[in-house]
Every structure is written in structure tokens, then in C-alpha cells.
Design a protein around this motif. Structure first.
Motif, mmCIF file in Angstrom:
data_model
loop_
_atom_site.group_PDB
_atom_site.id
_atom_site.type_symbol
_atom_site.label_atom_id
_atom_site.label_comp_id
_atom_site.label_asym_id
_atom_site.label_seq_id
_atom_site.Cartn_x
_atom_site.Cartn_y
_atom_site.Cartn_z
ATOM 1 N N TYR A 17 -3.194 0.503 7.517
ATOM 2 C CA TYR A 17 -2.001 0.964 8.225
ATOM 3 C C TYR A 17 -1.014 1.630 7.275
ATOM 4 N N GLN A 18 -1.040 1.267 6.024
ATOM 5 C CA GLN A 18 -0.028 1.769 5.085
ATOM 6 C C GLN A 18 -0.321 3.171 4.560
ATOM 7 N N ILE A 19 -1.586 3.612 4.638
ATOM 8 C CA ILE A 19 -1.918 4.928 4.038
ATOM 9 C C ILE A 19 -2.603 5.892 5.013
ATOM 10 N N TYR A 118 -9.119 -7.768 7.268
ATOM 11 C CA TYR A 118 -7.880 -7.815 8.049
ATOM 12 C C TYR A 118 -6.666 -7.735 7.164
ATOM 13 N N HIS A 119 -5.988 -6.584 7.231
ATOM 14 C CA HIS A 119 -4.722 -6.392 6.507
ATOM 15 C C HIS A 119 -3.636 -6.061 7.533
ATOM 16 N N TRP A 120 -3.564 -6.936 8.572
ATOM 17 C CA TRP A 120 -2.426 -7.061 9.486
ATOM 18 C C TRP A 120 -2.425 -6.170 10.724
ATOM 19 N N HIS A 162 -9.291 -12.150 4.899
ATOM 20 C CA HIS A 162 -7.887 -11.961 5.291
ATOM 21 C C HIS A 162 -7.028 -11.635 4.089
ATOM 22 N N ASN A 163 -6.060 -10.769 4.284
ATOM 23 C CA ASN A 163 -5.020 -10.532 3.294
ATOM 24 C C ASN A 163 -3.794 -11.363 3.679
ATOM 25 N N GLU A 164 -3.487 -12.371 2.862
ATOM 26 C CA GLU A 164 -2.234 -13.123 2.976
ATOM 27 C C GLU A 164 -1.996 -13.761 4.352
ATOM 28 N N PRO A 165 -2.821 -14.713 4.738
ATOM 29 C CA PRO A 165 -2.600 -15.393 6.011
ATOM 30 C C PRO A 165 -1.206 -16.010 6.114
ATOM 31 N N TYR A 294 -0.018 -11.494 -6.675
ATOM 32 C CA TYR A 294 1.123 -12.064 -7.373
ATOM 33 C C TYR A 294 2.185 -11.006 -7.611
ATOM 34 N N TYR A 295 3.415 -11.309 -7.307
ATOM 35 C CA TYR A 295 4.520 -10.366 -7.548
ATOM 36 C C TYR A 295 5.693 -11.006 -8.265
ATOM 37 N N PHE A 296 5.992 -12.303 -7.889
ATOM 38 C CA PHE A 296 7.208 -12.931 -8.439
ATOM 39 C C PHE A 296 7.114 -14.449 -8.260
ATOM 40 N N THR A 351 -5.823 -9.496 -6.678
ATOM 41 C CA THR A 351 -6.090 -8.413 -5.727
ATOM 42 C C THR A 351 -4.871 -7.537 -5.463
ATOM 43 N N GLU A 352 -3.696 -8.019 -5.943
ATOM 44 C CA GLU A 352 -2.487 -7.184 -5.917
ATOM 45 C C GLU A 352 -1.491 -7.641 -6.985
ATOM 46 N N ASN A 353 -0.932 -6.660 -7.675
ATOM 47 C CA ASN A 353 0.216 -6.898 -8.568
ATOM 48 C C ASN A 353 0.862 -5.535 -8.767
ATOM 49 N N PHE A 405 3.415 3.211 3.214
ATOM 50 C CA PHE A 405 4.321 2.617 4.206
ATOM 51 C C PHE A 405 4.491 1.138 3.912
ATOM 52 N N GLU A 406 5.672 0.737 3.470
ATOM 53 C CA GLU A 406 5.932 -0.628 3.043
ATOM 54 C C GLU A 406 6.492 -1.481 4.179
ATOM 55 N N TRP A 407 5.669 -1.626 5.247
ATOM 56 C CA TRP A 407 5.962 -2.522 6.359
ATOM 57 C C TRP A 407 7.398 -2.397 6.860
ATOM 58 N N GLY A 408 8.173 -3.464 6.889
ATOM 59 C CA GLY A 408 9.522 -3.406 7.451
ATOM 60 C C GLY A 408 10.461 -2.475 6.713
HETATM 61 C C1 LIG Z 1 5.696 -11.175 -1.247
HETATM 62 O O1 LIG Z 1 4.762 -10.350 -1.876
HETATM 63 C C2 LIG Z 1 3.499 -10.381 -1.242
HETATM 64 O O2 LIG Z 1 2.593 -11.082 -2.003
HETATM 65 C C3 LIG Z 1 2.996 -9.011 -0.994
HETATM 66 C C4 LIG Z 1 3.425 -7.806 -1.516
HETATM 67 N N1 LIG Z 1 2.663 -6.849 -0.909
HETATM 68 C C5 LIG Z 1 1.811 -7.473 -0.038
HETATM 69 N N2 LIG Z 1 1.999 -8.787 -0.136
HETATM 70 C C6 LIG Z 1 0.886 -6.789 0.920
HETATM 71 O O3 LIG Z 1 -0.432 -7.270 0.772
HETATM 72 C C7 LIG Z 1 0.954 -5.283 0.768
HETATM 73 O O4 LIG Z 1 0.494 -4.722 1.986
HETATM 74 C C8 LIG Z 1 2.396 -4.855 0.418
HETATM 75 O O5 LIG Z 1 2.532 -3.448 0.450
HETATM 76 C C9 LIG Z 1 2.700 -5.386 -1.002
HETATM 77 C C10 LIG Z 1 4.044 -4.910 -1.548
HETATM 78 O O6 LIG Z 1 5.071 -5.481 -0.812
#
Ligand SMILES: CO[C@H](O)c1c[n+]2c([nH]1)[C@H](O)[C@@H](O)[C@H](O)[C@H]2CO
Length: 446
Positions: A17-19, A118-120, A162-165, A294-296, A351-353, A405-408
């Protein structure tokens, strides 16, 4: 100079959905994110994913960027309603053809496909019948997964159910900031349970279909630190760790929801029905890897009101991203160490940073995103320390290949190694693209 193992996988990640854009083209059905983004007031900058990066029409150009970047693997998600416009039943062959073309181009480029099922972007038709609160969606997901395992039996390196249930459950059904925009904690608990059951059914189907590759699930995990060493702040941090991390880690690796959280929710009036023995073993059946986004980190203390009675703190001495997230590389080391020791996954992929920055081209059209290079370097060094200490980490994916597209937040937040000009859809490689290109080639972080 830290070198990663020769077979360590470096990649980048995106989501459909984001790209993709082409939200209603070639037979694709409506998703809950089409509906959510088309509903005024839901997206901060008023944009939608109708076009996004127009990847659906420009995927060959984007695969060429991936090839130039030199990545070993590319993580993307498949849009469920592009395959099954009604969620189940009729197949949209043109949708299937798109992903066949994409995986074919990736293989020509020598890049391993990593697929998120599934990514939402749930088919809206399933949401109309209860969405993830309903058993029908659980069953439809298992059918969708099995169909994809049959359709891409040999091409995919990693399958992520699933991505981030956690985000799907609590941001989509409790906080209401994501589709379908519900604000009902009981629904969120029910959704989290159904997502886990659907994950188990998909893993079962993967094994039955004898699909090549590996299968796992991706969780967003954040270390939670107490604001002070007071008993009540330490307890608040434990509750948050249960809410953000252990709520999914425990069922997946121990076959049970965390007891302390079940008791806390029951005390707050949200009793969750017990999992049967069969459901427990379905959810906790062995997987080949755990994906970690992982982000923070989070810093919390005792707070008033709300379900968790916590307050979040932003340490003043830290730096923050364009999302308002603290930059805390040590947290990646901490979470990998903790998960490795406490849950013993077979394998781990980050899988994400990544980091959102207010990137803009300079007078010469260049984007010097040094802060992103610094962020990625510091997190890779933290990850390397965990790998060096024996944690089973086999790969790392930058979020994201390109701005999207960063969701909200809509199109206002930029995470890409590649800048996207949303008026022309031109792609511009940032300084971090060239920095990461060197890391991928040398397996070394300097
Ligand atoms: C709170 O951070 C989350 O782990 C997280 C951050 N992010 C995500 N999950 C999502 O998997 C991506 O679709 C977002 O675009 C990306 C950047 O916001």
C-alpha cells in the motif's frame, strides 16, 4: 572495522500500500487502507496511497535501483486484494501477473525476494464482515497464504506471515490511528488472538505445501526502560514490555499469553478467553526465523488513567527523528540479545530499521542525508556487537528503499534511501544510497 559474515544478507524493505499506487487498477479490490485514506481527516496531510510511488507501473525502474544498490534481498508485501479482490474465491490474474513479473525481474537481478503476506491492506470486503475480529478472515488468510505458497513455490527466500500484529491490533483497533480506525480495546485483544491463529494456519499450510524457503513473522519490538528506579516506574515498564513485546513473543515462542498481562486486562474488565491446547500448539509451532522491526526504545513511568497507567518520557539529552522517535542504537543490541536469550529463535532478521528526515534536494538536486547515514551506521554497529556475541542474526533490511506513503502521516515523512518527487515521481538517490551500497558490497561498516 566491523565486518559482517560473508553470507550475511543486506536488503531494503517496502510494503504494497505504501509504494504501489494503482489502487483500483487491473481488477484490484478495495483495501481497508484505500477506505481509511479516502475518509477525510484520517491522513495528516490529506494524501492517499492512490498513486504513492506508482511502483505498480515503475517496478522495473525500481528493480534497477535495487540492482545498482547491490542488495542481496528485497522485502516487499503482496496486496491481498490485488490477488483476491473479495478476500477469497475469485483470483485476479492480472494481480498475480504483477507479482510474477516483479519476482522474475528480481531473480534476473540476482536479488532474493522476501515476501510479507500481510502488511495491513486487508480486503475491504472482509472488513465488511468483521475483519480480523472474525473467524472468516482467519480462514480467508490461510487460503490466501496457501494460494501464494502454491503460486510462488520456488521463488521466495523468506516468507513473513504478518508485519507487526501489534500495530494491526492496537493501532488499528484501539488507538484508531490506522485502518480500520476502531477504538475498542476488547476488539484489539480479539484481533491479536486471530492474527496469531491465522499465522499458525499459514505456517501449517507452508509446511504442507512443502514450499521452498523459510517462514517466520515480523514483530515491532522496543526495549522499555523505567524513568526512575522507583518500584512503581519499574512496574510500569514491565506492564509496557508486556503490552508492546511479550504479548506476541510469549504465544509465538512459549504457547501462552503472558499471565501478568492477562491478569491486568481482566482487572481492567477485558477478560480474554483462554486459548485451547490445540490453539496454543498451532500458534507456537516452530518457525524458521523471527523478523524484528526496530526503530527506538520507550522510557516510561507510573501514570494516571488509561488502561496501562503509564506515562511516556522523551529523554531531553537524546536526538529525535522527524517522527519524534528517539535515536537509540543501543536498543537494537538490547532487543536482539534479550530475544535471543529469552526466546531462542532459530534465526533473526532485522526486517526494518530506518529514520524519517525532512529530506529535500539542494540547488544541485542532491540530497545529503548525513543524519540517515549516521543513524544506519550506529544501528549496524550495535547489531554487529550482538552478532559478534553469538546472536543468530542472518540479515538486515533498511526501511526503506524509497520515500513512500507513511500511513497516518501520508506522504510527509521520508524514510527512503531514494527520494521520490511526488509531482513527477522521479527517483533521486540520496547520499545514504551510496553509503549503504558500499556497506552491502564490503559487508563492512565504517
Ligand atoms: C513504531 O515503529 C514501527 O516498528 C514501525 C515503523 N514502520 C513500520 N513499523 C511499518 O512496518 C512500516 O510500514 C512503516 O512505514 C515504518 C516507518 O514508520
Amino acid at each position: 572495522m566491523p565486518y559482517f559474515p560473508e553470507d550475511f544478507i543486506f536488503g531494503v524493505a517496502t510494503a504494497s500500500y505504501q509504494i504501489e499506487g494503482a489502487w483500483n487498477e487491473d481488477g484490484k479490490g478495495e483495501s481497508i487502507w484505500d477506505r481509511f485514506a479516502h475518509t477525510p481527516g484520517n491522513i495528516q496531510d490529506g494524501t492517499t496511497g492512490d498513486v504513492a510511488c506508482d511502483h505498480y507501473h515503475r517496478f522495473e525502474e525500481d528493480v534497477a535501483l535495487l540492482k545498482e544498490l547491490g542488495v542481496d534481498a528485497y522485502r516487499f508485501s503482496i496486496s491481498w486484494p490485488r490477488i483476491f479482490p473479495e478476500g477469497r474465491g475469485r483470483v485476479n490474474e492480472k494481480g498475480l501477473d504483477f507479482y510474477r513479473s516483479l519476482t522474475g525481474k528480481l531473480q534476473e537481478a540476482g536479488i532474493k525476494p522476501v515476501v510479507t503476506l500481510y502488511h495491513w491492506d486487508l480486503p475491504q470486503k472482509l472488513q465488511d464482515k468483521g475483519g480480523w475480529e472474525s473467524q472468516e478472515t482467519v480462514e480467508a488468510f490461510a487460503e490466501y497464504a496457501r494460494f501464494l505458497f502454491q503460486s510462488f513455490a520456488k521463488e521466495v527466500f523468506l516468507w513473513i506471515t504478518h508485519n507487526e500484529p501489534w500495530v494491526v491490533s492496537f493501532v488499528g483497533h484501539y488507538e484508531g490511528r490506522h485502518a480500520p480506525g476502531k477504538r475498542d480495546f476488547k476488539s484489539a485483544l480479539q484481533v491479536s488472538r486471530n492474527l496469531l491463529l491465522s499465522h499458525g494456519l499459514a505456517v501449517q499450510a507452508f509446511r504442507e505445501e512443502k514450499t521452498l524457503g523459510s517462514i517466520g513473522i515480523t514483530l515491532n519490538l522496543t526495549p522499555v526502560h523505567p524513568f526512575s528506579d522507583s518500584e512503581e516506574d519499574i512496574l510500569a515498564a514491565k506492564r509496557c514490555d508486556g503490552y508492546f513485546n511479550r504479548w506476541f513473543l510469549d504465544p509465538l515462542f512459549k504457547g501462552e499469553f503472558p499471565e501478568d498481562m492477562l491478569l491486568w486486562y481482566e482487572k481492567k474488565g477485558f477478560a480474554l478467553p483462554q486459548l485451547s491446547e490445540e490453539e496454543k500448539s498451532l500458534i507456537a509451532q516452530p518457525i524458521d526465523f523471527l523478523g524484528i522491526n526496530y526503530y527506538f526504545r520507550r522510557v516510561v513511568g507510573k501514570g494516571e488513567g488509561a488502561i496501562f497507567e503509564v506515562e511516556f518520557f522523551n529523554p531531553p539529552q537524546s536526538e529525535y527523528t522527524d517522527m519524534g522517535w528517539e535515536i537509540y542504537p543501543e536498543g537494537l543490541y538490547e532487543i536482539v540479545k534479550r530475544v535471543s536469550e529469552e526466546y531462542q529463535p532459530e534465526d533473526i532478521y532485522i526486517t526494518e530499521n530506518g529514520i524519517a528526515l525532512p529530506d529535500q534536494p539542494d540547488s544541485k538536486g542532491r540530497i545529503n542525508d548525513q543524519k540517515r547515514i549516521d543513524y544506519l551506521r550506529s544501528h549496524l554497529l550495535a547489531l554487529h556487537r550482538a552478532v559478534d556475541e553469538g546472536c543468530p542474526v542472518s540479515g538486515y533490511f533498511v526501511w526503506s528503499l524509497m520515500d513512500n506513503f507513511e500511513w497516518g502521516f501520508g506522504l510527509s515523512k521520508r524514510f527512503g534511501l531514494v527520494y521520490v518527487d511526488y509531482t513527477t515521481l522521479q527517483r533521486i538517490k540520496k547520499a545514504s544510497f551510496y553509503w549503504y551500497q558500499k556497506v552491502v558490497k564490503s559487508k563492512r561498516v565504517d
